[in-house]
Design a protein around this motif. Structure first.
Motif, PDB file in Angstrom:
ATOM      1  N   HIS A   1       4.087  10.544  -2.989  1.00 28.93           N
ATOM      2  CA  HIS A   1       4.029  10.916  -1.573  1.00 28.93           C
ATOM      3  C   HIS A   1       5.373  10.563  -0.929  1.00 28.93           C
ATOM      4  O   HIS A   1       5.887   9.467  -1.162  1.00 28.93           O
ATOM      5  CB  HIS A   1       2.904  10.147  -0.851  1.00 28.93           C
ATOM      6  CG  HIS A   1       1.530  10.612  -1.237  1.00 28.93           C
ATOM      7  ND1 HIS A   1       0.412  10.331  -0.478  1.00 28.93           N
ATOM      8  CD2 HIS A   1       1.087  11.347  -2.277  1.00 28.93           C
ATOM      9  CE1 HIS A   1      -0.649  10.866  -1.041  1.00 28.93           C
ATOM     10  NE2 HIS A   1      -0.262  11.486  -2.147  1.00 28.93           N
ATOM     11  N   PRO A   2       5.945  11.465  -0.121  1.00 30.53           N
ATOM     12  CA  PRO A   2       7.235  11.141   0.494  1.00 30.53           C
ATOM     13  C   PRO A   2       7.152   9.982   1.484  1.00 30.53           C
ATOM     14  O   PRO A   2       8.117   9.247   1.661  1.00 30.53           O
ATOM     15  CB  PRO A   2       7.645  12.434   1.203  1.00 30.53           C
ATOM     16  CG  PRO A   2       6.426  13.276   1.255  1.00 30.53           C
ATOM     17  CD  PRO A   2       5.495  12.816   0.185  1.00 30.53           C
ATOM     18  N   MET A   3       6.006   9.809   2.137  1.00 29.08           N
ATOM     19  CA  MET A   3       5.782   8.664   3.037  1.00 29.08           C
ATOM     20  C   MET A   3       4.479   8.012   2.628  1.00 29.08           C
ATOM     21  O   MET A   3       3.524   8.704   2.250  1.00 29.08           O
ATOM     22  CB  MET A   3       5.600   9.138   4.492  1.00 29.08           C
ATOM     23  CG  MET A   3       6.845   9.533   5.209  1.00 29.08           C
ATOM     24  SD  MET A   3       6.375  10.254   6.808  1.00 29.08           S
ATOM     25  CE  MET A   3       6.721   8.890   7.881  1.00 29.08           C
TER      26      MET A   3
ATOM     27  N   VAL B   1       0.858  -1.202   0.000  1.00 30.59           N
ATOM     28  CA  VAL B   1       0.000   0.000   0.000  1.00 30.59           C
ATOM     29  C   VAL B   1       0.895   1.254   0.000  1.00 30.59           C
ATOM     30  O   VAL B   1       0.697   2.187  -0.797  1.00 30.59           O
ATOM     31  CB  VAL B   1      -0.938   0.020   1.238  1.00 30.59           C
ATOM     32  CG1 VAL B   1      -1.680   1.350   1.348  1.00 30.59           C
ATOM     33  CG2 VAL B   1      -1.931  -1.136   1.176  1.00 30.59           C
ATOM     34  N   ASP B   2       1.909   1.240   0.871  1.00 27.92           N
ATOM     35  CA  ASP B   2       2.789   2.414   0.969  1.00 27.92           C
ATOM     36  C   ASP B   2       3.604   2.615  -0.314  1.00 27.92           C
ATOM     37  O   ASP B   2       3.781   3.750  -0.773  1.00 27.92           O
ATOM     38  CB  ASP B   2       3.712   2.284   2.189  1.00 27.92           C
ATOM     39  CG  ASP B   2       2.987   2.608   3.500  1.00 27.92           C
ATOM     40  OD1 ASP B   2       1.921   3.249   3.432  1.00 27.92           O
ATOM     41  OD2 ASP B   2       3.488   2.240   4.571  1.00 27.92           O
ATOM     42  N   GLU B   3       4.083   1.515  -0.906  1.00 26.83           N
ATOM     43  CA  GLU B   3       4.859   1.630  -2.160  1.00 26.83           C
ATOM     44  C   GLU B   3       4.016   2.274  -3.258  1.00 26.83           C
ATOM     45  O   GLU B   3       4.499   3.111  -4.013  1.00 26.83           O
ATOM     46  CB  GLU B   3       5.297   0.233  -2.645  1.00 26.83           C
ATOM     47  CG  GLU B   3       6.541  -0.308  -2.007  1.00 26.83           C
ATOM     48  CD  GLU B   3       7.761   0.592  -2.157  1.00 26.83           C
ATOM     49  OE1 GLU B   3       8.193   1.106  -1.117  1.00 26.83           O
ATOM     50  OE2 GLU B   3       8.258   0.785  -3.270  1.00 26.83           O
ATOM     51  N   VAL B   4       2.748   1.831  -3.351  1.00 25.68           N
ATOM     52  CA  VAL B   4       1.855   2.370  -4.389  1.00 25.68           C
ATOM     53  C   VAL B   4       1.731   3.892  -4.242  1.00 25.68           C
ATOM     54  O   VAL B   4       1.841   4.649  -5.207  1.00 25.68           O
ATOM     55  CB  VAL B   4       0.456   1.697  -4.303  1.00 25.68           C
ATOM     56  CG1 VAL B   4      -0.569   2.459  -5.129  1.00 25.68           C
ATOM     57  CG2 VAL B   4       0.540   0.235  -4.759  1.00 25.68           C
ATOM     58  N   MET B   5       1.525   4.336  -3.003  1.00 27.28           N
ATOM     59  CA  MET B   5       1.291   5.765  -2.782  1.00 27.28           C
ATOM     60  C   MET B   5       2.582   6.584  -2.942  1.00 27.28           C
ATOM     61  O   MET B   5       2.546   7.727  -3.387  1.00 27.28           O
ATOM     62  CB  MET B   5       0.671   5.999  -1.398  1.00 27.28           C
ATOM     63  CG  MET B   5      -0.695   5.364  -1.227  1.00 27.28           C
ATOM     64  SD  MET B   5      -1.875   5.836  -2.502  1.00 27.28           S
ATOM     65  CE  MET B   5      -2.230   7.512  -2.023  1.00 27.28           C
ATOM     66  N   LYS B   6       3.716   5.976  -2.591  1.00 25.11           N
ATOM     67  CA  LYS B   6       4.992   6.712  -2.720  1.00 25.11           C
ATOM     68  C   LYS B   6       5.417   6.789  -4.185  1.00 25.11           C
ATOM     69  O   LYS B   6       5.717   7.861  -4.693  1.00 25.11           O
ATOM     70  CB  LYS B   6       6.090   6.033  -1.890  1.00 25.11           C
ATOM     71  CG  LYS B   6       5.937   6.296  -0.398  1.00 25.11           C
ATOM     72  CD  LYS B   6       7.163   5.907   0.384  1.00 25.11           C
ATOM     73  CE  LYS B   6       7.238   4.412   0.580  1.00 25.11           C
ATOM     74  NZ  LYS B   6       8.227   4.002   1.571  1.00 25.11           N
TER      75      LYS B   6
END
Ligand code: NAD
Length: 295
Positions: free
Chosen positions: A226-228, A216-221
């Motif tokens: 997104h920085p985080m 999930v975080d990789e997709v958004m970064k």
């Protein structure tokens, strides 16, 4: 500025109160920092000392200025230590009843011309102002975490807040090297009305098995720049703080789109609060911090 205005009182020495005190000291103000938990004051003093030393290393402060700054802070477990301050910033736990109790006590011993600012992330500034006898001299000053790094301050006017209170607070924010952005009082203001539903939705994606937290975080970064990622950020903010804010949005709008994700509630109830407890969506207990723990 008068001597009294140069002394700022901060109630609450957690993540935010500590960061706000650090920035105030760096900008030349004297600070009284209070918390009902003495250990929080000890931890805050250590963090501020380390933060000011880092400012010297990075060339943001001279060593002499660092030493002087350390001489301008007083900590106390008694709220009435804030009585000589010329400006008060409330940064206690994100619960209306907790904040209202602190404000009611402050009202008793702070002179009536002193401006009270709340660092609430989402609670109605107008409602908090009404617990005091000075709603005209009450506003939201919403700092961002980590306070020494983030330049934004959301300046939130309540229904009764006077324009000069807002103007004075904007000047005060600029004196700290911050950029004030004025908004009106509505649940979550702008920042958390936009950010928290995104974090909450990311938690739903994990709960429903759409993806692991890291994915999930990789997709958004990588996809949204997104920085985080939202879950890394939630761990950084504190999952309890995120849950409290979602509850305020849900109760404030009475709209199911703000319903806190059951997985977020479950994690908070189990004590997984993110970085501050050593575990949230990621595990921070080992040197290899950042491994996934939730699902
Ligand atoms: P925190 O849990 O780290 O700290 C809160 C502190 O308040 C604790 O040390 C607690 O002991 C103290 N406290 C509670 N009741 C008290 C009382 N009656 N008297 C004195 N001290 C009391 O929380 P935080 O993250 O620092 O959040 C503080 C405020 O800042 C909240 O309103 C929160 O919504 C807001 N905020 C948080 C963030 C964030 O990223 N964490 C960002 C912006 C704003």
């Amino acid at each position: 500025m008068s001597e009294r205005l140069e002394l700022v009182g901060v109630a609450g020495a957690g993540t935010m109160g500590c960061g706000i005190a650090h920035v105030l000291l760096r900008a030349g103000y004297a600070v009284v920092l209070t918390d009902e938990v003495p250990q929080a004051l000890g931890a805050a003093s250590e963090k501020i000392t380390a933060g000011l030393a880092r400012d010297v290393e990075k060339g943001r402060l001279t060593d002499q200025a660092r030493q002087q700054a350390l001489g301008r802070i007083e900590t106390s477990a008694q709220l009435d230590a804030l009585s000589p301050a010329g400006f008060i910033i409330e940064a206690v736990t994100e619960r209306f009843d907790v904040k209202a109790e602190v404000l009611r006590k402050l009202e008793v011993f702070c002179p009536s011309d002193v401006v009270f600012a709340t660092n609430t992330s989402s609670i109605s500034v107008t409602r908090l102002a009404a617990t005091t006898g000075r709603p005209q001299r009450f506003l939201g000053l919403h700092f961002f975490n980590p306070v020494p790094v983030m330049t934004l301050v959301e300046v939130v006017a309540g229904v009764e807040t006077l324009p000069e209170t807002v103007e004075g607070a904007c000047q005060f924010a600029r004196s700290l090297g911050k950029i004030p952005v004025r908004v009106n009082d509505f649940p979550g203001f702008v920042s958390n009305r936009v950010l928290m539903p995104m974090i909450n939705e990311a938690v739903y994606a994990v709960m429903e098995g759409v993806a692991e937290p890291q994915a999930v975080d990789e997709v958004m970064k990588r996809g949204m720049n997104h920085p985080m990622g939202p879950l890394e950020l939630a761990d950084f903010i504190g999952l309890d703080v995120c849950l409290d804010i979602m509850k305020v949005l849900y109760e404030g709008f009475r709209d199911s789109k703000y319903r806190p994700c059951p997985l977020l509630e479950k994690m908070v109830h189990s004590g997984r609060l993110g970085r501050k407890s050593g575990r949230g969506f990621y595990d921070y207990s080992t040197a290899q911090a950042g491994s996934t723990t939730a699902g």
